[in-house]
Write an enzyme that holds these catalytic residues in place. Structure first.
Site, PDB file in Angstrom:
ATOM      1  CD  GLN A  18      18.841-107.258  24.599  1.00  0.00           C
ATOM      2  OE1 GLN A  18      19.134-108.430  24.808  1.00  0.00           O
ATOM      3  NE2 GLN A  18      17.757-106.716  25.124  1.00  0.00           N
ATOM      4  CG  MET A  43      18.643-106.920  29.852  1.00  0.00           C
ATOM      5  SD  MET A  43      19.210-106.102  28.370  1.00  0.00           S
ATOM      6  CE  MET A  43      18.317-104.581  28.453  1.00  0.00           C
ATOM      7  CG  HIS A  86      12.723-107.245  36.487  1.00  0.00           C
ATOM      8  ND1 HIS A  86      13.079-105.941  36.690  1.00  0.00           N
ATOM      9  CD2 HIS A  86      13.048-107.525  35.206  1.00  0.00           C
ATOM     10  CE1 HIS A  86      13.614-105.451  35.576  1.00  0.00           C
ATOM     11  NE2 HIS A  86      13.604-106.382  34.666  1.00  0.00           N
TER      12      HIS A  86
HETATM   13  N1  LIG Z   1       6.249-104.165  33.798  1.00  0.00           N
HETATM   14  C1  LIG Z   1       6.591-105.421  33.543  1.00  0.00           C
HETATM   15  N2  LIG Z   1       5.705-106.400  33.772  1.00  0.00           N
HETATM   16  C2  LIG Z   1       6.016-107.700  33.509  1.00  0.00           C
HETATM   17  N3  LIG Z   1       7.202-108.095  33.020  1.00  0.00           N
HETATM   18  C3  LIG Z   1       8.123-107.144  32.786  1.00  0.00           C
HETATM   19  C4  LIG Z   1       7.867-105.775  33.032  1.00  0.00           C
HETATM   20  N4  LIG Z   1       8.971-105.071  32.706  1.00  0.00           N
HETATM   21  C5  LIG Z   1       9.878-105.964  32.264  1.00  0.00           C
HETATM   22  N5  LIG Z   1       9.363-107.214  32.320  1.00  0.00           N
HETATM   23  C6  LIG Z   1      10.007-108.447  31.868  1.00  0.00           C
HETATM   24  O1  LIG Z   1      11.176-108.686  32.604  1.00  0.00           O
HETATM   25  C7  LIG Z   1      12.103-109.396  31.778  1.00  0.00           C
HETATM   26  C8  LIG Z   1      13.409-108.690  31.837  1.00  0.00           C
HETATM   27  O2  LIG Z   1      13.242-107.405  31.262  1.00  0.00           O
HETATM   28  P1  LIG Z   1      14.312-106.255  31.344  1.00  0.00           P
HETATM   29  O3  LIG Z   1      15.352-106.627  32.325  1.00  0.00           O
HETATM   30  O4  LIG Z   1      14.691-105.805  29.997  1.00  0.00           O
HETATM   31  O5  LIG Z   1      13.475-105.099  32.063  1.00  0.00           O
HETATM   32  P2  LIG Z   1      12.700-103.933  31.422  1.00  0.00           P
HETATM   33  O6  LIG Z   1      12.046-103.185  32.504  1.00  0.00           O
HETATM   34  O7  LIG Z   1      11.862-104.481  30.310  1.00  0.00           O
HETATM   35  O8  LIG Z   1      13.855-103.057  30.843  1.00  0.00           O
HETATM   36  P3  LIG Z   1      13.785-101.977  29.713  1.00  0.00           P
HETATM   37  O9  LIG Z   1      13.437-100.728  30.392  1.00  0.00           O
HETATM   38  O10 LIG Z   1      15.168-102.081  29.204  1.00  0.00           O
HETATM   39  O11 LIG Z   1      12.788-102.409  28.680  1.00  0.00           O
HETATM   40  C9  LIG Z   1      11.504-109.429  30.366  1.00  0.00           C
HETATM   41  O12 LIG Z   1      10.859-110.675  30.180  1.00  0.00           O
HETATM   42  C10 LIG Z   1      10.488-108.309  30.439  1.00  0.00           C
HETATM   43  O13 LIG Z   1       9.413-108.457  29.533  1.00  0.00           O
HETATM   44  C1  LIG Z   2      15.285-111.215  27.463  1.00  0.00           C
HETATM   45  C2  LIG Z   2      16.449-110.291  27.752  1.00  0.00           C
HETATM   46  C3  LIG Z   2      16.950-110.541  29.179  1.00  0.00           C
HETATM   47  C4  LIG Z   2      17.591-110.661  26.797  1.00  0.00           C
HETATM   48  O1  LIG Z   2      18.693-109.854  27.010  1.00  0.00           O
HETATM   49  C5  LIG Z   2      16.066-108.832  27.550  1.00  0.00           C
HETATM   50  O2  LIG Z   2      15.727-108.565  26.228  1.00  0.00           O
HETATM   51  C6  LIG Z   2      15.007-108.382  28.500  1.00  0.00           C
HETATM   52  O3  LIG Z   2      15.373-108.201  29.658  1.00  0.00           O
HETATM   53  O4  LIG Z   2      13.822-108.242  28.126  1.00  0.00           O
HETATM   54  N1  BAL Z   3      13.117-105.394  27.834  1.00  0.00           N
HETATM   55  C1  BAL Z   3      13.689-105.190  26.529  1.00  0.00           C
HETATM   56  C2  BAL Z   3      15.147-105.000  26.551  1.00  0.00           C
HETATM   57  C3  BAL Z   3      15.610-103.904  25.664  1.00  0.00           C
HETATM   58  O1  BAL Z   3      14.837-102.988  25.316  1.00  0.00           O
HETATM   59  O2  BAL Z   3      16.789-103.904  25.302  1.00  0.00           O
END
Ligand SMILES: Nc1ncnc2c1ncn2[C@@H]1O[C@H](COP(=O)(O)OP(=O)(O)OP(=O)(O)O)[C@@H](O)[C@H]1O
Ligand SMILES: CC(C)(CO)[C@@H](O)C(=O)[O-]
Ligand code: BAL
Length: 374
Positions: free
Chosen positions: A95, A64, A71
């Site tokens: 979501q 996202m 990431h």
């Molecule tokens: N610290 C992390 N280590 C490994 N993977 C991560 C980490 N943070 C996020 N991801 C992964 O990156 C992908 C995209 O996640 P997203 O863009 O929602 O980022 P996020 O940091 O999880 O955001 P949010 O703060 O909304 O939870 C998902 O598969 C998530 O599990």
């Molecule tokens: C998998 C995903 C990109 C779906 O919007 C989101 O839930 C996230 O970033 O973890």
């Molecule tokens: N990484 C999860 C995305 C969410 O909390 O919407």
């Protein structure tokens, strides 16, 4: 065209309008980039057809945006294992519950492109060849939801994907429609990207395991369940806080003095479980640690509001809460027909720091049994 829709379609029309506006904004405001950016499904598909023609594997990382080193760890893995790597950035309305942070979610496209452009992986045995992310998929809301999308579930129209029986526990107990939104958008993304392999983060462990189940249940070929990989959580090297886009909401004081409490609480439960305690005792140890931190903040007259949402231990196969009297030794089912040495358990939690909700987890037992990469 929107003006001709009748009132029955007003909600959808509004969101379609929102989608169009986003789409226009995206195309007019795209920062310069050396990575090809696909904002439309058809142009991506042409690119993908070429990759098929050249027999090149495509790794995929769904995000996202607001990219951080978590990431990056997923993208690096993809660069190592695939000829081409596609990253998507899409803040998925479906979501987010109506009271959640869809409108304020960090959107940092120029920064994200810089992060992606900086990544290079030297290909083994080919000293002059290196791989970088090959494409960014950046669709509009309208492209992803041709029937429109509203956060009001009762008014939604069109097709949604539900992973029944696995979406109401853990995070789903707090965010009831969250996994429906995730499963829906990820199905769409898989249909477009057609990845040979895909990478999700352990930070969102229920999401990753549920999506693997979804690929199995829907008999997907791109990706297959075996080609959905889970990458360990990347953490702040000093505090161990799990990296997360939402950490950007924290003030420096919240980040330094309160956010590390969640991981520390998980460690307290882990250590208790490791010394033979029951699940109930282990979870109580975690609660105790958080309570002490709350008291410490109160005594220091800190303005930081710290509130535990939950800490639990769940079965990674069913996501159900494990019984209070289970211990690490009994969890391995030593007297059963099929003892499971080092059987994994998900120890996870969520915590509010001010207005920010943080999540984290660790796997007790053998994480590789869940296909989590090391
Ligand atoms: N610290 C992390 N280590 C490994 N993977 C991560 C980490 N943070 C996020 N991801 C992964 O990156 C992908 C995209 O996640 P997203 O863009 O929602 O980022 P996020 O940091 O999880 O955001 P949010 O703060 O909304 O939870 C998902 O598969 C998530 O599990
Ligand atoms: C998998 C995903 C990109 C779906 O919007 C989101 O839930 C996230 O970033 O973890
Ligand atoms: N990484 C999860 C995305 C969410 O909390 O919407």
């Amino acid at each position: 065209m929107l003006a001709t829709l009748n009132s029955r379609h007003r909600t959808v029309a509004n969101t379609l309008a929102f989608g169009r506006e986003m789409s226009t904004n995206l195309t007019t405001a795209l920062p310069p980039s050396s990575i090809p950016i696909f904002t439309a499904v058809n142009s991506y598909r042409e690119w993908r057809r070429k990759a098929y023609g050249e027999k090149k594997s495509v790794g995929f990382v769904a995000t996202m945006g607001a990219l951080h080193d978590g990431h990056v760890s997923l993208v690096r893995r993809s660069l190592v294992e695939n000829d081409l790597t596609v990253v998507s950035i899409f803040v998925n309305p479906a979501q987010f519950a109506p009271h959640e942070d869809l409108t304020t979610y960090p959107r940092t496209l120029a920064h994200d492109l810089e992060v992606l452009e900086s990544l290079k992986h030297a290909v083994e045995d080919s000293p002059n060849v290196s791989r970088s992310p090959s494409a960014l998929f950046l669709p509009s809301v309208y492209d992803m939801y041709p029937s429109g999308i509203t956060q009001d579930k009762a008014a939604q129209q069109g097709t949604f994907v539900e992973v029944k029986g696995y979406s109401h526990q853990m995070e789903g107990s707090r965010r009831p429609d969250f996994f429906r939104g995730v499963a829906t958008v990820v199905t769409k993304l898989f249909n477009v990207i057609e990845p040979s392999r895909t990478y999700f983060g352990q930070k969102d462990i229920q999401q990753a395991l549920l999506l693997r189940r979804m690929t199995r249940d829907l008999l997907l070929s791109h990706p297959t369940p075996e080609s959905l990989f889970i990458v360990p959580t990347a953490r702040d090297s000093k505090s161990n806080i799990a990296l997360s886009s939402r950490n950007a909401y924290l003030t420096p004081a919240e980040y330094n003095h309160a956010a590390p409490t969640l991981y520390a609480a998980l460690q307290a439960a882990k250590s208790s479980w490791g010394s033979g305690s029951t699940k109930s005792q282990a979870v109580t140890a975690a609660h105790g640690l958080v309570e002490r931190k709350v008291q410490e903040l109160l005594s220091a007259q800190s303005e930081i509001a710290l509130k535990l949402d939950y800490i639990e231990m769940n079965d990674p196969d069913s996501f159900e809460i494990i019984s209070d009297n289970v211990t690490a030794a009994s969890w391995d089912m030593p007297g059963g027909a099929k003892p499971r040495r080092n059987r994994p358990v998900i120890l996870s939690g969520a915590m509010w720091v001010g207005k920010t909700r943080l999540i984290d987890n660790i796997i007790l037992g053998d994480a590789s049994q869940l296909g989590i990469l090391s």
